[in-house]
Design an enzyme around this catalytic site. Structure first.
Site, short mmCIF file in Angstrom:
data_model
loop_
_atom_site.label_atom_id
_atom_site.label_comp_id
_atom_site.label_asym_id
_atom_site.label_seq_id
_atom_site.Cartn_x
_atom_site.Cartn_y
_atom_site.Cartn_z
N LYS A 108 0.23 -32.10 32.01
CA LYS A 108 -1.00 -31.80 31.08
C LYS A 108 -1.04 -31.52 29.79
O LYS A 108 -0.18 -30.00 29.65
CB LYS A 108 -2.00 -31.55 32.00
CG LYS A 108 -3.74 -31.67 31.27
CD LYS A 108 -4.65 -30.48 32.35
CE LYS A 108 -6.68 -30.62 31.56
NZ LYS A 108 -7.25 -29.90 32.11
N SER A 145 -11.02 -32.36 33.63
CA SER A 145 -10.49 -33.09 32.54
C SER A 145 -9.00 -33.38 32.24
O SER A 145 -9.07 -33.67 31.72
CB SER A 145 -10.46 -31.42 31.78
OG SER A 145 -9.34 -30.35 32.18
N SER A 201 -12.01 -29.57 36.83
CA SER A 201 -11.58 -30.44 36.24
C SER A 201 -10.36 -30.94 36.44
O SER A 201 -9.63 -31.85 35.99
CB SER A 201 -11.07 -29.43 34.85
OG SER A 201 -11.55 -29.71 33.66
#
Length: 478
Positions: free
Chosen positions: A114, A193, A217
């Site tokens: 990420k 997210s 997330s």
């Protein structure tokens, strides 16, 4: 917990698919494919890490072949905006590797990270234009550990900008730098997210990926994209080198298509020496399905039917399965003030000594110059965080209260059950505030084709045990 209601879902679909935003800062994904046999590519990108290692051991592929296949897959799936950047050194690194039975299962395996996690040589942007030129000079601790085991960082995954702590009106999966991540299964909420990490695994862009979680997330996008996602016990994974939201809540978490791959990645990114034995029997498990009204009130259509089917399968497999009601106070804790205070503090500390020492007020000022391209969904959480007037003492008291209430609720439940079960991110408040581990497992879909994960909550620091139980349940969901 109203973010799951139909109005919220409809709003997300509109933002993600009907009227998606795209910024002039969006990174051009202009990489070239390698020459790869098409049949080999189709075979490779569908394999888990252990199977890929077997292919290398048998001389069917090389680690370089594996990287080429996933690299090409990333390019072919670029319209989903799951990946922000690829590592130009990935192939060279793979070419230097040779198979040996003593190597870790992650050796030579492509891993997506990420884009709020530092990787030397690659931009770490958190999806934000203000960080478009920021390149860390050291790897995040978890990245360092993965590299020590021979893993190849394939690239950076897209995310909800600033890990979805920019605006309450945000679009899940949208960032200035990466654009709008799309759900591989159709026009469904991609989740946030860690949307890029989840979608990339579902799209076969990498066998494993790393997300981060503050409050749902990892769990929510894993559920929405039909993959496995583990939110580890708070503190199990080092936060060093990760752009923070809240040190009280943040953790990185492994994401993949199988429980075993998720376990291997968890082991690879931590210092844990605990070894899974995979001997758990479903017939010996006591499972509590969370029955609080706070959870049931956010059920969407077909959720009750999914739980009924699952409950029946569990009972047929011999599990002691019952609905369980936790202490109601645990669903009423408010951790937003903690996130706002620690976000401002964390960003200040993370960038201290780097260039001019970026702070949230700098980010806000940068965005205000061109809101259409830098903050199309506004930035009120950035503003509120930068203007927080709480004291560290008051925040510490708030943290202790939240942890006490949620941990008491979970520990009391664990006196009578081995694991707690719900769907998707419906019980996020419990594992977010307590710091306990949670994992979501794919298998079910709504009649529309939208995935919905079965989420299990385990005891503190028993992440491996939670994965062992999840692995035992895995066949029941398919």
């Amino acid at each position: 917990m109203g973010f799951n209601n139909q109005e919220y879902i409809d709003g997300q679909i509109d933002k993600q698919y009907i009227h998606p935003k795209e910024s002039r800062f969006k990174v051009a994904f202009d990489y070239s494919e390698y020459k790869v046999d098409e049949n080999l590519l189709k075979k490779v990108v569908q394999k888990d890490s252990a199977s890929l290692q077997e292919m290398v051991r048998g001389g069917e592929v090389s680690y370089a072949d594996i990287v080429k296949c996933f690299w090409n897959q990333a390019i072919r799936m670029k319209d989903y905006n799951a990946v922000i950047s690829l590592n130009p050194e990935a192939l060279k690194q793979a070419e230097a590797l040779t198979y040996d039975e003593s190597h870790d299962v992650l050796y030579g395996m492509p891993v997506l990270v990420k884009d709020n996690i530092s990787v030397v040589g690659l931009p770490t942007t958190a999806g934000a234009a203000v960080l478009k030129d920021y390149v860390a000079d050291t790897d995040a601790e978890l990245v360092r550990l993965l590299k020590e085991k021979g893993a190849i960082i394939l690239g950076k995954a897209n995310l909800s900008e600033w890990a979805n702590f920019m605006s309450t009106d945000s679009s899940n999966g949208y960032s200035t730098m990466g654009g709008q991540t799309k759900n591989p299964f159709g026009q469904f909420d991609v989740g946030g997210s860690s949307s890029g990490s989840a979608a990339a695994v579902a799209l076969n862009i990498a066998p494993v990926a790393i997300g981060t979680e503050t409050a749902g997330s990892v769990i929510y996008p894993a559920s929405q994209n039909g993959i496995v996602g583990l939110k580890p016990t708070l503190g199990a994974v080092s936060l060093d080198g990760i752009i923070p939201v809240s040190k009280t809540h943040d953790t990185a978490g492994p994401m993949s298509k199988t429980v075993k791959d998720t376990y291997d990645l968890f082991k690879g990114m931590t210092q844990t020496e605990e070894v899974a034995e995979w001997t758990v029997e479903v017939s010996k498990l006591a499972i509590g399905i969370i029955g609080n009204e706070a959870v049931k009130s956010v059920y969407r259509g077909e959720d009750t039917e999914v739980l009924d089917v699952l409950s029946e399968r569990l009972k047929q497999a011999g599990a002691a399965c019952q609905e369980i009601t936790l202490l109601e106070e645990a669903f009423e804790v408010d951790y937003l003030p903690i996130l706002k205070f620690e976000f401002d503090e964390g960003v200040r500390e993370f960038f201290h000594g780097i260039d001019k020492g970026l702070v949230l007020s700098d980010v806000i000022a940068f965005n205000e110059k061109d809101m259409e391209n830098t903050a199309p969904y506004n930035q009120e959480l950035l503003v509120q965080s930068s203007e927080t007037y709480s004291t560290r003492q008051s925040i510490e008291e708030h943290i202790r209260s939240n942890q006490s209430v949620t941990r008491q609720a979970l520990d009391t439940a664990f006196e009578s059950v081995d694991v707690l079960l719900t769907l998707s991110n419906y019980a996020t408040v419990l594992y977010a505030a307590s710091g306990y581990p949670a994992v979501t497992l794919p298998g079910f879909k709504r009649s529309t084709g939208e995935p919905i994960g079965v989420t299990l909550i385990g005891k503190s620091s028993e992440d491996v045990r939670l994965l062992e139980m999840t692995h035992a349940l895995e066949p029941l969901l398919h």
